[in-house]
Enzyme design. Structure first.
Site, mmCIF file in Angstrom:
data_model
loop_
_atom_site.group_PDB
_atom_site.id
_atom_site.type_symbol
_atom_site.label_atom_id
_atom_site.label_comp_id
_atom_site.label_asym_id
_atom_site.label_seq_id
_atom_site.Cartn_x
_atom_site.Cartn_y
_atom_site.Cartn_z
ATOM 1 N N GLY A 9 0.878 -1.171 0.000
ATOM 2 C CA GLY A 9 0.000 0.000 0.000
ATOM 3 C C GLY A 9 0.913 1.217 0.000
ATOM 4 O O GLY A 9 1.507 1.550 1.029
ATOM 5 N N ALA A 10 1.074 1.825 -1.167
ATOM 6 C CA ALA A 10 1.974 2.994 -1.265
ATOM 7 C C ALA A 10 1.153 4.277 -1.295
ATOM 8 O O ALA A 10 1.455 5.213 -2.026
ATOM 9 C CB ALA A 10 2.865 2.874 -2.502
ATOM 10 N N ASP A 33 2.053 -1.587 -4.580
ATOM 11 C CA ASP A 33 0.675 -1.098 -4.677
ATOM 12 C C ASP A 33 0.052 -1.684 -5.932
ATOM 13 O O ASP A 33 0.761 -2.098 -6.858
ATOM 14 C CB ASP A 33 0.633 0.435 -4.722
ATOM 15 C CG ASP A 33 -0.711 0.996 -4.242
ATOM 16 O OD1 ASP A 33 -0.758 1.550 -3.119
ATOM 17 O OD2 ASP A 33 -1.715 0.868 -4.982
ATOM 18 N N ARG A 82 -13.561 4.063 4.321
ATOM 19 C CA ARG A 82 -15.026 3.968 4.209
ATOM 20 C C ARG A 82 -15.532 5.081 3.307
ATOM 21 O O ARG A 82 -15.187 6.245 3.493
ATOM 22 C CB ARG A 82 -15.616 4.101 5.603
ATOM 23 C CG ARG A 82 -17.058 3.744 5.683
ATOM 24 C CD ARG A 82 -17.324 3.247 7.092
ATOM 25 N NE ARG A 82 -18.683 3.492 7.513
ATOM 26 C CZ ARG A 82 -19.100 3.233 8.750
ATOM 27 N NH1 ARG A 82 -18.272 2.752 9.648
ATOM 28 N NH2 ARG A 82 -20.344 3.446 9.088
ATOM 29 N N VAL A 118 -1.514 -2.248 9.586
ATOM 30 C CA VAL A 118 -1.953 -0.866 9.855
ATOM 31 C C VAL A 118 -3.386 -0.646 9.349
ATOM 32 O O VAL A 118 -4.090 0.247 9.791
ATOM 33 C CB VAL A 118 -0.993 0.144 9.162
ATOM 34 C CG1 VAL A 118 -1.413 1.587 9.420
ATOM 35 C CG2 VAL A 118 0.446 -0.053 9.637
ATOM 36 N N ASN A 120 -7.236 -0.532 8.707
ATOM 37 C CA ASN A 120 -8.390 -0.513 9.620
ATOM 38 C C ASN A 120 -9.537 -1.380 9.119
ATOM 39 O O ASN A 120 -9.639 -1.620 7.926
ATOM 40 C CB ASN A 120 -8.893 0.935 9.755
ATOM 41 C CG ASN A 120 -8.095 1.688 10.807
ATOM 42 O OD1 ASN A 120 -7.706 1.137 11.820
ATOM 43 N ND2 ASN A 120 -7.837 2.965 10.543
ATOM 44 N N ARG A 151 -0.790 10.882 20.288
ATOM 45 C CA ARG A 151 -1.790 11.965 20.304
ATOM 46 C C ARG A 151 -2.032 12.425 21.739
ATOM 47 O O ARG A 151 -2.061 13.627 22.026
ATOM 48 C CB ARG A 151 -3.095 11.473 19.668
ATOM 49 C CG ARG A 151 -2.960 11.353 18.152
ATOM 50 C CD ARG A 151 -4.234 10.865 17.480
ATOM 51 N NE ARG A 151 -4.096 10.932 16.033
ATOM 52 C CZ ARG A 151 -4.639 10.069 15.182
ATOM 53 N NH1 ARG A 151 -5.370 9.058 15.624
ATOM 54 N NH2 ARG A 151 -4.460 10.219 13.891
ATOM 55 N N HIS A 175 -8.264 0.233 18.701
ATOM 56 C CA HIS A 175 -8.099 1.506 18.017
ATOM 57 C C HIS A 175 -9.498 1.951 17.615
ATOM 58 O O HIS A 175 -10.097 1.391 16.729
ATOM 59 C CB HIS A 175 -7.228 1.258 16.780
ATOM 60 C CG HIS A 175 -6.825 2.506 16.088
ATOM 61 N ND1 HIS A 175 -6.294 3.582 16.736
ATOM 62 C CD2 HIS A 175 -6.829 2.830 14.773
ATOM 63 C CE1 HIS A 175 -6.006 4.527 15.855
ATOM 64 N NE2 HIS A 175 -6.328 4.098 14.656
HETATM 65 N N1 APR Z 1 -2.708 -4.544 -2.893
HETATM 66 C C1 APR Z 1 -1.838 -3.510 -2.726
HETATM 67 N N2 APR Z 1 -2.236 -2.257 -2.491
HETATM 68 C C2 APR Z 1 -3.543 -2.016 -2.420
HETATM 69 C C3 APR Z 1 -4.511 -3.049 -2.561
HETATM 70 C C4 APR Z 1 -4.037 -4.366 -2.807
HETATM 71 N N3 APR Z 1 -4.855 -5.405 -2.968
HETATM 72 N N4 APR Z 1 -5.738 -2.510 -2.439
HETATM 73 C C5 APR Z 1 -5.567 -1.187 -2.202
HETATM 74 N N5 APR Z 1 -4.236 -0.892 -2.184
HETATM 75 C C6 APR Z 1 -3.598 0.405 -2.025
HETATM 76 C C7 APR Z 1 -4.341 1.550 -2.684
HETATM 77 O O1 APR Z 1 -4.106 1.575 -4.075
HETATM 78 C C8 APR Z 1 -3.745 2.764 -1.965
HETATM 79 O O2 APR Z 1 -2.663 3.330 -2.671
HETATM 80 O O3 APR Z 1 -3.558 0.789 -0.653
HETATM 81 C C9 APR Z 1 -3.279 2.192 -0.628
HETATM 82 C C10 APR Z 1 -3.978 2.817 0.573
HETATM 83 O O4 APR Z 1 -3.571 4.126 0.650
HETATM 84 P P1 APR Z 1 -4.521 5.373 1.017
HETATM 85 O O5 APR Z 1 -5.826 5.179 0.343
HETATM 86 O O6 APR Z 1 -3.746 6.622 0.788
HETATM 87 O O7 APR Z 1 -4.788 5.147 2.567
HETATM 88 P P2 APR Z 1 -3.870 5.589 3.790
HETATM 89 O O8 APR Z 1 -4.294 6.937 4.253
HETATM 90 O O9 APR Z 1 -2.452 5.375 3.432
HETATM 91 O O10 APR Z 1 -4.316 4.555 4.893
HETATM 92 C C11 APR Z 1 -3.920 3.210 4.802
HETATM 93 O O11 APR Z 1 -4.239 2.773 7.120
HETATM 94 O O12 APR Z 1 -5.179 4.073 8.743
HETATM 95 C C12 APR Z 1 -5.360 2.990 7.916
HETATM 96 O O13 APR Z 1 -7.702 2.850 7.523
HETATM 97 C C13 APR Z 1 -6.512 3.257 6.964
HETATM 98 O O14 APR Z 1 -6.673 1.159 5.912
HETATM 99 C C14 APR Z 1 -6.144 2.445 5.775
HETATM 100 C C15 APR Z 1 -4.614 2.369 5.840
#
Ligand code: APR
Length: 308
Positions: A9-10, A33, A82, A118, A120, A151, A175
């Site tokens: 997840g980048a 990602d 969500r 990490v 949620n 926090r 959390h």
């Molecule tokens: N494989 C790899 N990456 C994925 C997949 C998958 N199957 N599905 C989604 N992603 C990637 C998305 O493309 C996105 O770039 O996960 C990334 C999530 O990043 P953001 O949407 O920017 O979310 P972020 O704010 O980084 O939060 C990440 O942490 O706090 C928790 O609830 C929050 O679950 C969320 C996580």
């Protein structure tokens, strides 16, 4: 040989964490990602900051998992937030699918890694990661308590006009709404917090801590917090890679500790090269214990939704 840290997840949390780990200069970093070219672009950008900031970490991006092979630590941030109209249970099931697939890909290539979840809803997702991975409990950990505690400490330091370094605090439990900030066991330079802040004001600070994530979401409008979350994961990665044995609140698998059995819940743990090396058992009052149990019940309910 340099250590290897993979971040799946980048997005906001993942890429910021990738940057923070690269800057530590103790590990190479792989960003994964599903979005084509995005992790490659962010990784290259972070790599190109190396000559300016003076780190030699190799940073690569990928849309697959072969590049992640042999990772020492893998952080899972992949998931979706969500969306309007989406029920909480729909969100859980969507992230359940993502985390399950990611965990399978990771463990097949890094069978000795320590996994930090990490995504949620955190405590439920880390329980899922542990179950799908088949890893021993010491090698699967959830990040929540470090962030919630950070926090709490930031608000206390602001309130009293002292350095954050002088504030010792603990936030236990899940959390979310059921988190348990332990004002009684928190202190500033050794002085218990209840002696420094009147009860009514302290309750406001505790409530602000509980709502910490929501406060940021409300301000950002699109997206959620990522600077403090990525810093919090970094502290866990530091303690593991450098074997520092720091004690911090994390979501860990409990087997009887705090009277909770077979569930991931946030409590203080010692993190080192083996992952969770010890669970610290604090002496809780009846009220605190009941609050922690309520947290555990909430995690159990989410696990029920996932059917695992
Ligand atoms: N494989 C790899 N990456 C994925 C997949 C998958 N199957 N599905 C989604 N992603 C990637 C998305 O493309 C996105 O770039 O996960 C990334 C999530 O990043 P953001 O949407 O920017 O979310 P972020 O704010 O980084 O939060 C990440 O942490 O706090 C928790 O609830 C929050 O679950 C969320 C996580």
């Amino acid at each position: 040989m340099r250590s290897k840290v993979t971040v799946v997840g980048a997005g906001n949390v993942g890429a910021t964490l990738g940057q923070r780990v690269a800057e530590r200069d103790y590990a190479d970093v792989v960003l994964v990602d599903v979005i084509p070219d995005m992790p490659q672009g962010k990784a290259l950008d972070i790599l190109e900051a190396g000559p300016v900031l003076g780190y030699d970490s190799l940073v690569i991006g990928a849309n697959g998992y072969d590049e992640t092979a042999g990772s020492d630590v893998v952080v899972i941030t992949s998931g979706i937030a969500r969306k309007p109209g989406m029920s909480r249970d729909d969100l859980i099931r969507t992230n359940q699918g993502i985390v399950t697939q990611v965990t399978r890909e990771i463990v097949s290539r890094s069978p000795n890694a320590i996994l930090i979840c990490v995504t949620n809803p955190l405590d439920a997702m880390v329980q899922l990661t542990w179950k799908v991975s088949g890893f021993p409990k010491n090698r699967v950990i959830g990040m929540a308590g470090v962030l919630d505690t950070a926090r709490f400490r930031a608000f206390i330091a602001q309130e009293l006009g002292v350095s954050v370094r002088d504030v010792q605090a603990y936030v236990l439990g899940g959390h979310g709404d059921t988190m348990v900030p332990l004002a009684r066991l928190s202190s500033v330079a050794g002085v218990p917090l209840p002696n420094l802040i009147p009860a009514e004001r302290l309750e406001q600070i505790v409530q602000r801590t509980r709502d910490g994530g929501a406060e940021i979401v409300q301000l950002l409008k699109t997206g959620s917090a990522y600077y403090a979350p990525s810093a919090s994961v970094l502290q866990m990665v530091d303690s593991i890679i450098l074997d520092k044995k720091m004690i911090m609140p994390c979501s860990v698998y409990l087997e009887g500790e705090y009277g909770i059995n077979g569930l991931y819940v946030g409590v203080p743990a010692k993190l080192g090269a083996k992952g969770v090396e010890e669970i610290i058992q604090l002496d809780l009052t009846e009220t605190e214990r009941a609050a922690l149990q309520k947290s555990a019940d909430a995690v159990k309910e989410l696990i029920g939704v996932m059917g695992i």
